[in-house]
Design a protein around this motif. Structure first.
Motif, short mmCIF file in Angstrom:
data_model
loop_
_atom_site.label_atom_id
_atom_site.label_comp_id
_atom_site.label_asym_id
_atom_site.label_seq_id
_atom_site.Cartn_x
_atom_site.Cartn_y
_atom_site.Cartn_z
N ASN A 1 1.11 -1.53 0.15
CA ASN A 1 0.00 0.04 -0.58
C ASN A 1 0.58 1.66 0.22
N VAL A 2 1.69 0.85 -0.38
CA VAL A 2 2.82 1.92 -0.98
C VAL A 2 1.24 3.06 -1.93
N LEU A 3 2.49 4.96 -1.48
CA LEU A 3 1.91 5.72 -2.00
C LEU A 3 2.00 5.38 -3.73
N PRO A 4 0.98 5.88 -4.84
CA PRO A 4 1.61 5.85 -5.71
C PRO A 4 2.05 7.22 -6.89
N PRO A 5 2.86 7.32 -7.44
CA PRO A 5 3.37 8.63 -8.29
C PRO A 5 2.63 9.58 -8.14
N ASP A 6 2.07 9.78 -8.30
CA ASP A 6 0.94 10.92 -9.10
C ASP A 6 -0.36 10.98 -8.07
N THR A 7 0.31 10.61 -6.47
CA THR A 7 -0.24 11.11 -4.94
C THR A 7 -0.39 12.63 -4.80
N VAL A 8 -1.77 12.57 -3.77
CA VAL A 8 -2.51 13.46 -3.71
C VAL A 8 -2.21 13.81 -2.11
N ILE A 9 -1.12 14.61 -1.24
CA ILE A 9 -1.59 15.06 -0.04
C ILE A 9 -1.40 16.09 0.46
N SER A 10 -1.89 16.62 1.56
CA SER A 10 -2.74 17.85 1.94
C SER A 10 -2.19 17.41 3.53
N ALA A 11 -2.36 18.60 4.24
CA ALA A 11 -2.88 18.50 6.02
C ALA A 11 -3.66 20.10 5.48
N GLY A 12 -4.71 19.83 6.91
CA GLY A 12 -4.93 20.79 7.35
C GLY A 12 -4.47 21.14 8.75
N SER A 13 -5.49 21.85 9.80
CA SER A 13 -4.84 22.38 10.68
C SER A 13 -4.78 21.37 11.67
N VAL A 14 -5.43 20.16 11.80
CA VAL A 14 -5.53 18.89 12.99
C VAL A 14 -5.43 17.66 11.99
N ASN A 15 -5.58 18.19 11.13
CA ASN A 15 -5.97 16.39 9.63
C ASN A 15 -4.68 16.55 8.62
N SER A 16 -4.51 15.07 8.32
CA SER A 16 -4.14 14.91 7.34
C SER A 16 -4.51 14.46 6.33
N ALA A 17 -4.08 14.13 4.65
CA ALA A 17 -4.91 12.61 3.76
C ALA A 17 -4.21 12.87 2.76
N CYS A 18 -4.13 11.61 1.82
CA CYS A 18 -3.43 11.50 0.57
C CYS A 18 -4.43 10.67 0.16
N THR A 19 -4.17 10.14 -1.13
CA THR A 19 -4.57 8.66 -1.59
C THR A 19 -3.43 8.68 -2.57
N ALA A 20 -3.80 6.66 -1.87
CA ALA A 20 -3.13 5.71 -1.69
C ALA A 20 -3.54 5.09 -3.07
N GLY A 21 -3.04 3.42 -3.40
CA GLY A 21 -3.74 2.88 -4.12
C GLY A 21 -4.90 3.05 -5.32
N GLY A 22 -5.27 3.31 -6.73
CA GLY A 22 -6.51 3.38 -6.98
C GLY A 22 -7.51 4.92 -6.84
N GLY A 23 -6.17 5.94 -5.93
CA GLY A 23 -6.50 6.65 -6.40
C GLY A 23 -7.28 6.68 -4.29
N GLN A 24 -7.54 6.21 -3.96
CA GLN A 24 -8.34 5.61 -2.85
C GLN A 24 -7.75 6.43 -1.82
#
Length: 418
Positions: free
Chosen positions: A283-306
């Motif tokens: 479950n490593v992230l794909p090269p086109d992953t999208v990542i984001s960090a909010g004030s108190v949370n974090s996010a990223c897209t993993a395989g299949g864009g999930q």
């Protein structure tokens, strides 16, 4: 998606980004009182709105931050526009006067700018040839100029970094990604919570009373030693934490651990980058992953864009102590995402989706729409538009939409004479 397909997709995205698009804004415009006074504000734009000085200007990049009450936009010519709160010179115009309308930073006119980041009261930009400049509050050395003697730099100063690819800003610190081998990620600014990743928070007792603690400013950008063997390719900063991805698709987080925003199943602060175990093995992230960090949370897209998220996602209910898939967005092709104070914006397929806790119209649902949404919801006025970039700040959002294929729909989006 195969590596070849991913590369092809990345090429296409790059072409689209290079031609730029139309900037739309929604949320609060009372720059001096956002985040300071409770209650309803006047002048909120509850629908995505064109800003008159930027109508027809090809914008390729937008930046704000989870603690930022100011905005940065870069056009395809490499010009930089800033507007919003300016008490600490964070707009770069050589003064501390608030700007209600996007204004070109004239002192940057000799550079072609390609990337930018915004902190609580500072701004950092990156030029086409790998230089970085910064302006605004510098009390903690967050401008990376090598000195914190001047608390405020209201005109651009040079950051002591080279071969810079991109930048991201926390509230009072800055991270740069560089193509220098062994130093692909550097940081400067306030070391509290270990958010610089150098293994210390540089805390000391002030002279006048042994109880009061202070943190030593770190004005010289320093490579994060723990990541010297990795090539960091993506980075996002929340108010007091950082999320980074290396070329192998591994995710690292560090800084303030409250609410589980680091994703390590515990709330302790991390003073050096720590790998997030959910994103390993298969479950490593794909090269086109999208990542984001909010004030108190974090996010990223993993395989299949999930999309996976972790940390404090709602004002009520349990925090997510480790990354979990957000099933509401399964099957969507996420192109871009950003997180503000407690809200999120996503560009996916031919839709724009937003959600979170909001008070100022920053979700863009319009005058008859709801203010907040606990679940991801389409921004109706933008349905069918190709979103090229998004940025979220404290109570506001910016979206770049492709002018192609929208016909006269943009004319229906109101323009604001700021």
């Amino acid at each position: 998606m195969s590596a070849v397909e991913a590369e092809k997709k990345a090429e296409e995205e790059k072409k689209v980004e290079e031609k730029g698009g139309e900037l739309l804004f929604c949320g609060a415009t009372c720059w001096d009182i956002i985040g300071r006074k409770k209650g309803a504000q006047e002048g909120n734009l509850v629908s995505p709105t064109r800003l008159r000085p930027l109508v027809g200007v090809n914008i390729r990049f937008v930046a704000s931050g989870s603690a930022s009450c100011h905005c940065v936009a870069l056009d395809v010519e490499g010009r930089c526009y800033t507007w919003g709160r300016n008490e600490r010179g964070q707009l770069g115009h050589g003064d501390s006067i608030q700007r209600d309308r996007p204004t070109v930073v004239s002192e940057l006119s000799k550079y072609k700018l390609i990337k930018a980041g915004a902190g609580r009261s500072h701004t950092v930009v990156v030029t086409e040839d790998g230089l970085s400049l910064a302006f605004g509050w510098n009390k903690h050395g967050q401008l990376g100029s090598g000195s914190a003697r001047n608390e405020i730099e209201s005109s651009p100063v040079c950051c002591l970094v080279s071969d810079v690819k991109t930048t991201a800003c926390g509230a009072d610190f800055t991270v740069w990604l560089s193509s220098v081998e062994g130093a692909s990620i550097l940081s400067a600014g306030l070391p509290q919570y270990g958010q610089l990743g150098h293994g210390t928070d540089n805390e000391y007792n002030t002279k006048d009373s042994s109880v009061r603690l202070a943190y030593e400013a770190q004005p010289r950008p320093r490579a994060i030693a723990a990541l010297s063997r990795e090539t960091i390719v993506k980075v996002a900063c929340g108010t007091n934490h950082t999320v980074a991805v290396d070329s192998n698709g591994y995710v690292y987080t560090w800084g303030f651990g409250g609410y589980g925003r680091l994703g390590h199943r515990e709330q302790k602060d991390e003073w050096v980058p720590r790998r997030v175990d959910v994103f390993s093995k298969n479950n490593v992230l794909p090269p086109d992953t999208v990542i984001s960090a909010g004030s108190v949370n974090s996010a990223c897209t993993a395989g299949g864009g999930q999309l996976y998220m972790w940390g404090k996602l709602k004002n009520t209910g349990d925090d997510w102590m480790y990354p979990k898939p957000l099933m509401d967005l399964s099957g969507w092709n996420l192109r871009c995402m950003d997180s503000g104070n407690m809200h999120h914006f996503v560009g996916a397929d031919n839709s724009c989706i937003s959600w979170g806790h909001a008070q100022n119209g920053e979700l863009g649902y319009g005058p008859s729409g709801q203010k907040s949404s606990a679940v991801p919801k389409k921004v109706d006025i933008l349905e069918g538009m190709h979103v090229m970039g998004v940025a979220c700040g404290m109570g506001h959002s910016m979206v770049i939409v492709d002018r192609m294929n929208v016909g006269d729909r943009l004319d229906q989006v109101i323009s604001l004479e700021l």
